[in-house]
Design an enzyme around this catalytic site. Sequence first.
Site, PDB file in Angstrom:
ATOM      1  N   HIS A 235       0.838  -1.207   0.000  1.00 18.12           N
ATOM      2  CA  HIS A 235       0.000   0.000   0.000  1.00 18.12           C
ATOM      3  C   HIS A 235       0.875   1.260   0.000  1.00 18.12           C
ATOM      4  O   HIS A 235       0.672   2.173  -0.813  1.00 18.12           O
ATOM      5  CB  HIS A 235      -0.891  -0.050   1.246  1.00 18.12           C
ATOM      6  CG  HIS A 235      -1.727   1.164   1.499  1.00 18.12           C
ATOM      7  ND1 HIS A 235      -3.080   1.206   1.262  1.00 18.12           N
ATOM      8  CD2 HIS A 235      -1.403   2.383   2.011  1.00 18.12           C
ATOM      9  CE1 HIS A 235      -3.559   2.397   1.592  1.00 18.12           C
ATOM     10  NE2 HIS A 235      -2.556   3.142   2.065  1.00 18.12           N
ATOM     11  N   GLU A 236       1.844   1.295   0.907  1.00 18.15           N
ATOM     12  CA  GLU A 236       2.681   2.497   1.011  1.00 18.15           C
ATOM     13  C   GLU A 236       3.533   2.683  -0.252  1.00 18.15           C
ATOM     14  O   GLU A 236       3.769   3.809  -0.686  1.00 18.15           O
ATOM     15  CB  GLU A 236       3.584   2.430   2.246  1.00 18.15           C
ATOM     16  CG  GLU A 236       2.839   2.296   3.572  1.00 18.15           C
ATOM     17  CD  GLU A 236       1.852   3.412   3.842  1.00 18.15           C
ATOM     18  OE1 GLU A 236       1.947   4.477   3.202  1.00 18.15           O
ATOM     19  OE2 GLU A 236       0.961   3.201   4.680  1.00 18.15           O
TER      20      GLU A 236
HETATM   21 ZN   LIG Z   1      -2.438   5.146   2.459  1.00 21.68          ZN
END
Ligand SMILES: [Zn+2]
Length: 319
Positions: A235-236
């Site tokens: 996600h990051e």
């Molecule tokens: Zn995020």
Amino acid sequence: MTSTRRALCSGRAGTVGGLLLSGLALAGLVLTAAPEAPAEGADRADRAECAPTDARARLTGPAEPGRDGSGTLTPEQAAEYDRMLRDAAVHQSAPAKRATVPVVVHVISAEDGSGRLSRATVEEQVDVLNTAFGGGYGGADTGIRFRLTRITRTVDDAWFSDFSAHEDAAKERLRRGGAGTLNLYTADLGEGVLGASTFPQEYADHPDADGVVVDHRSVPGGGREKFDHGFTAVHETGHWLGLYHTFQNGCEKPGDYVGDTPAEAEQAAGCPEGRDTCADQAGDDPVTNFMNYSDDPCMDRFTRGQGRRMAEHWAAFRA
Ligand SMILES: [Zn+2]
């Protein structure tokens, strides 16, 4: 190049360090705190001050569970970053369809051994990145791959247990490479935060701050309940390559600036079935998308449109 942050909050001396570890709380935690109080964290405080009223309401609302805060942009910030992408893309031909990103992992641990990830675990985390970005769990192959080039190890109780307070010093000492190297830091981010990232548009003004930070228990098998498949790093890294949350701008256009992720009024939590929060727009909510806030076992995909947008950001800011 002027960062959106500076443009929106001119005169503020806030560092990008504050951008990285904001205090968004996980589902449940924030709900047990005073619901109307602004969430803690320098980033959220800064953004709340800079943000227009409607954005502030979204930032400090009662149901703001999440993986991170750094990826939470006001509509104005999202538009500004998109404008920066467009400006940069004017000068580029069609972006390459494939890229391999060198990765340097910085394992920060405590003297008692907490957070001391093994090489095998680090390699497994990079494998998860490759599988996720390759469409191996579902969805599209984004064409982006990752190659572990180095692991650094730092044993420091203060850095480990209070990374945000030592973030600038840690990054100044540890960071390697340029705009195209993913620096991935692991430490104890506490109970309320899973990870954080910078956006590619921020690199020019704040190269030292560039990178991704994840909680050490979010790595594969790390033990963080519902969040230890290594998808926080996925996600990051999506943010690091320019992606917004799927719920960016809620049901309002242009949403997350990606054409094939249905609009979504707010972040998902857990793994809701058949959720459709923007009922007058096509498609159910993309709860299984890596750029949502669902539990790790719920997530499995990027879309083709997200792959294209990451390739654009790579070409514009990191290649
Ligand atoms: Zn995020």
